[in-house]
Each structure stands twice: as C-alpha cells, then as structure tokens.
Design a protein around this motif. Structure first.
Motif, PDB file in Angstrom:
ATOM      1  N   TYR A  32      63.692  20.475  49.572  1.00  0.00           N
ATOM      2  CA  TYR A  32      64.270  20.127  50.872  1.00  0.00           C
ATOM      3  C   TYR A  32      63.160  19.838  51.886  1.00  0.00           C
ATOM      4  O   TYR A  32      63.206  18.832  52.604  1.00  0.00           O
ATOM      5  CB  TYR A  32      65.164  21.264  51.374  1.00  0.00           C
ATOM      6  CG  TYR A  32      65.777  20.986  52.722  1.00  0.00           C
ATOM      7  CD1 TYR A  32      66.976  20.288  52.835  1.00  0.00           C
ATOM      8  CD2 TYR A  32      65.152  21.405  53.894  1.00  0.00           C
ATOM      9  CE1 TYR A  32      67.534  20.023  54.076  1.00  0.00           C
ATOM     10  CE2 TYR A  32      65.690  21.139  55.138  1.00  0.00           C
ATOM     11  CZ  TYR A  32      66.890  20.454  55.219  1.00  0.00           C
ATOM     12  OH  TYR A  32      67.430  20.179  56.447  1.00  0.00           O
ATOM     13  N   ASP A  33      62.161  20.714  51.935  1.00  0.00           N
ATOM     14  CA  ASP A  33      61.042  20.506  52.859  1.00  0.00           C
ATOM     15  C   ASP A  33      60.334  19.189  52.570  1.00  0.00           C
ATOM     16  O   ASP A  33      59.989  18.443  53.492  1.00  0.00           O
ATOM     17  CB  ASP A  33      60.030  21.652  52.746  1.00  0.00           C
ATOM     18  CG  ASP A  33      60.567  22.949  53.333  1.00  0.00           C
ATOM     19  OD1 ASP A  33      61.661  22.938  53.932  1.00  0.00           O
ATOM     20  OD2 ASP A  33      59.885  23.977  53.173  1.00  0.00           O
ATOM     21  N   TYR A  34      60.100  18.882  51.301  1.00  0.00           N
ATOM     22  CA  TYR A  34      59.391  17.656  50.923  1.00  0.00           C
ATOM     23  C   TYR A  34      60.183  16.407  51.332  1.00  0.00           C
ATOM     24  O   TYR A  34      59.633  15.433  51.825  1.00  0.00           O
ATOM     25  CB  TYR A  34      59.141  17.652  49.414  1.00  0.00           C
ATOM     26  CG  TYR A  34      58.637  16.330  48.891  1.00  0.00           C
ATOM     27  CD1 TYR A  34      57.341  15.906  49.170  1.00  0.00           C
ATOM     28  CD2 TYR A  34      59.451  15.501  48.139  1.00  0.00           C
ATOM     29  CE1 TYR A  34      56.875  14.704  48.708  1.00  0.00           C
ATOM     30  CE2 TYR A  34      58.990  14.287  47.667  1.00  0.00           C
ATOM     31  CZ  TYR A  34      57.704  13.887  47.948  1.00  0.00           C
ATOM     32  OH  TYR A  34      57.251  12.681  47.499  1.00  0.00           O
ATOM     33  N   VAL A  35      61.476  16.440  51.149  1.00  0.00           N
ATOM     34  CA  VAL A  35      62.302  15.260  51.405  1.00  0.00           C
ATOM     35  C   VAL A  35      62.603  15.075  52.894  1.00  0.00           C
ATOM     36  O   VAL A  35      62.564  13.949  53.402  1.00  0.00           O
ATOM     37  CB  VAL A  35      63.625  15.340  50.605  1.00  0.00           C
ATOM     38  CG1 VAL A  35      64.567  14.202  50.982  1.00  0.00           C
ATOM     39  CG2 VAL A  35      63.334  15.313  49.110  1.00  0.00           C
ATOM     40  N   TYR A  36      62.886  16.170  53.601  1.00  0.00           N
ATOM     41  CA  TYR A  36      63.423  16.030  54.952  1.00  0.00           C
ATOM     42  C   TYR A  36      62.528  16.462  56.104  1.00  0.00           C
ATOM     43  O   TYR A  36      62.706  15.976  57.221  1.00  0.00           O
ATOM     44  CB  TYR A  36      64.735  16.802  55.063  1.00  0.00           C
ATOM     45  CG  TYR A  36      65.814  16.236  54.190  1.00  0.00           C
ATOM     46  CD1 TYR A  36      66.406  15.017  54.479  1.00  0.00           C
ATOM     47  CD2 TYR A  36      66.234  16.905  53.050  1.00  0.00           C
ATOM     48  CE1 TYR A  36      67.387  14.483  53.676  1.00  0.00           C
ATOM     49  CE2 TYR A  36      67.220  16.383  52.233  1.00  0.00           C
ATOM     50  CZ  TYR A  36      67.792  15.175  52.555  1.00  0.00           C
ATOM     51  OH  TYR A  36      68.752  14.649  51.751  1.00  0.00           O
ATOM     52  N   LEU A  37      61.612  17.369  55.882  1.00  0.00           N
ATOM     53  CA  LEU A  37      60.870  17.928  57.015  1.00  0.00           C
ATOM     54  C   LEU A  37      59.506  17.273  57.178  1.00  0.00           C
ATOM     55  O   LEU A  37      58.745  17.142  56.224  1.00  0.00           O
ATOM     56  CB  LEU A  37      60.703  19.440  56.840  1.00  0.00           C
ATOM     57  CG  LEU A  37      62.006  20.235  56.767  1.00  0.00           C
ATOM     58  CD1 LEU A  37      61.707  21.707  56.646  1.00  0.00           C
ATOM     59  CD2 LEU A  37      62.894  19.947  57.966  1.00  0.00           C
TER      60      LEU A  37
END
Ligand SMILES: [Zn+2]
Length: 91
Positions: A37-42
């Motif tokens: 999630y962090d890699y894709v969105y943040l």
C-alpha cells in the motif's frame, strides 16, 4: 524549464512527461499488505531536492531519473533510469 537528456541533449519541458518520485522501491514478494500500500499510494511532498522519474516521449523515449529542487526547479543531475542504460550526465 529545460532538461538535458543524456541521449538527446537540452530539450524543452514539453517533450517530457513527469511520472513522480523516484525514491520508492518495489517491496519484496513476501512483504506485507501495508508495504505494498505504501509503495503504490504514499508519496512524500518534498520542498527541496528530490529524485524524479521523467519520460522523454518527444525524443528518445527513455525513462530518466532527474534530481531537481522543487522550490527553484534547478536540475543538478539527469541520468538514465535503472534498466535504461548506464550513461550519466551532470548538468
Ligand atoms: Zn532523450
């Protein structure tokens, strides 16, 4: 703003497409859902020097890694992105 492409030389900004922050690295296959999630969105919203990915669609069609100050738009380094070659050109 003008970007010095390592393959084409100095070109107008309109020939390039901005992708975003070049810092995030793809997590390993066994990384947890939070890491993905962090890699894709943040992304960090950096006010200062950061590395960015740019695509030279109006020229050589190479992906570039550009080190740019987001406050002054000063570019200190342009190099081919990983996998696109090993040539490196300083401003
Ligand atoms: Zn180019």
């Amino acid at each position: 703003m003008r970007i010095v492409c390592p393959f084409c030389g100095e070109r107008e900004l309109g020939e390039f497409t901005y992708l975003g922050d070049a810092k995030p690295q793809r997590p390993s296959a066994d990384a947890g859902e939070d890491a993905v999630y962090d890699y894709v969105y943040l992304r960090d919203n950096i006010a200062g020097v950061m590395s960015e990915h740019w695509y030279h669609g109006g020229g050589c069609r190479a992906w570039l890694k550009v080190t740019r100050n987001t406050l002054t738009h000063e570019i200190s380094l342009v190099e081919a992105a990983a996998g696109a070659g090993a040539r490196q050109v300083a401003k």
